[in-house]
Scaffold this motif. Structure first.
Motif, PDB file in Angstrom:
ATOM      1  N   VAL A   1       0.838  -1.200   0.000  1.00  0.00           N
ATOM      2  CA  VAL A   1       0.000   0.000   0.000  1.00  0.00           C
ATOM      3  C   VAL A   1       0.873   1.250   0.000  1.00  0.00           C
ATOM      4  O   VAL A   1       0.585   2.222  -0.702  1.00  0.00           O
ATOM      5  CB  VAL A   1      -0.960  -0.008   1.217  1.00  0.00           C
ATOM      6  CG1 VAL A   1      -1.770   1.259   1.285  1.00  0.00           C
ATOM      7  CG2 VAL A   1      -1.856  -1.229   1.180  1.00  0.00           C
TER       8      VAL A   1
ATOM      9  N   LYS B   1       3.833   1.598  -1.293  1.00  0.00           N
ATOM     10  CA  LYS B   1       4.408   1.766  -2.632  1.00  0.00           C
ATOM     11  C   LYS B   1       3.400   2.419  -3.582  1.00  0.00           C
ATOM     12  O   LYS B   1       3.735   3.322  -4.342  1.00  0.00           O
ATOM     13  CB  LYS B   1       4.842   0.419  -3.185  1.00  0.00           C
ATOM     14  CG  LYS B   1       5.502   0.503  -4.545  1.00  0.00           C
ATOM     15  CD  LYS B   1       5.621  -0.875  -5.187  1.00  0.00           C
ATOM     16  CE  LYS B   1       6.948  -1.482  -4.973  1.00  0.00           C
ATOM     17  NZ  LYS B   1       7.121  -2.737  -5.731  1.00  0.00           N
ATOM     18  N   VAL B   2       2.141   1.977  -3.513  1.00  0.00           N
ATOM     19  CA  VAL B   2       1.089   2.544  -4.365  1.00  0.00           C
ATOM     20  C   VAL B   2       0.858   4.012  -4.014  1.00  0.00           C
ATOM     21  O   VAL B   2       0.747   4.867  -4.904  1.00  0.00           O
ATOM     22  CB  VAL B   2      -0.217   1.729  -4.238  1.00  0.00           C
ATOM     23  CG1 VAL B   2      -1.372   2.440  -4.911  1.00  0.00           C
ATOM     24  CG2 VAL B   2      -0.028   0.352  -4.820  1.00  0.00           C
TER      25      VAL B   2
ATOM     26  N   LYS C   1       3.769   6.155  -5.254  1.00  0.00           N
ATOM     27  CA  LYS C   1       3.712   6.316  -6.703  1.00  0.00           C
ATOM     28  C   LYS C   1       2.656   7.346  -7.086  1.00  0.00           C
ATOM     29  O   LYS C   1       2.869   8.177  -7.955  1.00  0.00           O
ATOM     30  CB  LYS C   1       3.398   4.968  -7.354  1.00  0.00           C
ATOM     31  CG  LYS C   1       4.021   4.769  -8.697  1.00  0.00           C
ATOM     32  CD  LYS C   1       3.620   3.437  -9.282  1.00  0.00           C
ATOM     33  CE  LYS C   1       4.684   2.412  -9.066  1.00  0.00           C
ATOM     34  NZ  LYS C   1       4.410   1.165  -9.801  1.00  0.00           N
ATOM     35  N   ALA C   2       1.507   7.291  -6.419  1.00  0.00           N
ATOM     36  CA  ALA C   2       0.428   8.232  -6.710  1.00  0.00           C
ATOM     37  C   ALA C   2       0.809   9.641  -6.285  1.00  0.00           C
ATOM     38  O   ALA C   2       0.486  10.611  -6.965  1.00  0.00           O
ATOM     39  CB  ALA C   2      -0.857   7.807  -5.999  1.00  0.00           C
TER      40      ALA C   2
ATOM     41  N   PRO D   1      -1.883   5.264  -9.899  1.00  0.00           N
ATOM     42  CA  PRO D   1      -0.861   4.294 -10.300  1.00  0.00           C
ATOM     43  C   PRO D   1      -1.402   3.154 -11.139  1.00  0.00           C
ATOM     44  O   PRO D   1      -0.644   2.296 -11.527  1.00  0.00           O
ATOM     45  CB  PRO D   1      -0.327   3.779  -8.959  1.00  0.00           C
ATOM     46  CG  PRO D   1      -1.438   3.970  -8.018  1.00  0.00           C
ATOM     47  CD  PRO D   1      -2.176   5.212  -8.489  1.00  0.00           C
ATOM     48  N   PHE D   2      -2.673   3.090 -11.418  1.00  0.00           N
ATOM     49  CA  PHE D   2      -3.213   1.991 -12.210  1.00  0.00           C
ATOM     50  C   PHE D   2      -3.886   2.469 -13.442  1.00  0.00           C
ATOM     51  O   PHE D   2      -4.063   3.587 -13.698  1.00  0.00           O
ATOM     52  CB  PHE D   2      -4.184   1.142 -11.387  1.00  0.00           C
ATOM     53  CG  PHE D   2      -5.114   1.926 -10.519  1.00  0.00           C
ATOM     54  CD1 PHE D   2      -6.258   2.493 -11.036  1.00  0.00           C
ATOM     55  CD2 PHE D   2      -4.833   2.101  -9.183  1.00  0.00           C
ATOM     56  CE1 PHE D   2      -7.108   3.209 -10.238  1.00  0.00           C
ATOM     57  CE2 PHE D   2      -5.677   2.817  -8.379  1.00  0.00           C
ATOM     58  CZ  PHE D   2      -6.824   3.375  -8.907  1.00  0.00           C
TER      59      PHE D   2
END
Length: 138
Positions: free
Chosen positions: A123, A125-126, A129-130, A137-138
């Motif tokens: 979580v 890491k996501v 990234k965001a 991130p997706f």
């Protein structure tokens, strides 16, 4: 620290977010979503005051978010297109309040149960990234 008006506004905003969340949980119930929107906007108005609210929603960099947020509310209230209204409103909400998300996440990381979830390596890491790219991130 806070005036009575600001305390009432914070409570109205919290109740508005709760009704909005409940409306989404109950398969986009139009009545709960509309009530949540009205309470949220009135709570923001009471917290900030008239002039600051107009300045916040009228900022040049946030005008797209303002238009989409209120357009989503109007679509939700005036038509039967609940899903479309929620998507438009959600996009406007993210554009309006997106600057506050890193602050909210840092506060939530200090809470006991939610903090453990947000600090989990996957979580985290996501979220990093965001936050770094200002995009999902997706």
């Amino acid at each position: 620290m806070f005036t009575d008006q600001q305390k009432i506004g914070a409570m109205l905003s919290a109740i508005g977010l709760f009704f909005g969340f409940l409306g989404v949980l109950l398969f986009l119930d139009r009545g709960l979503l509309a009530l949540g929107n009205i309470l949220l906007v009135s709570g923001i108005f009471l917290i900030l005051g008239f002039n600051k609210t107009l300045n916040f929603f009228g900022q040049r960099k946030k005008i797209r978010g303002t238009i989409l947020f209120f357009l989503g509310i109007i679509v939700l209230l005036a038509t039967r297109w609940t899903f479309v209204g929620m998507l438009v409103e959600l996009f406007g909400f993210v554009n309006l309040f997106g600057d506050a998300f890193p602050i909210i996440i840092s506060i939530l990381r200090k809470l006991p149960i939610i903090g453990n979830i947000l600090n989990h390596p996957i979580v985290n890491k996501v979220l990093q990234k965001a936050d770094s790219g200002n995009e999902l991130p997706f």
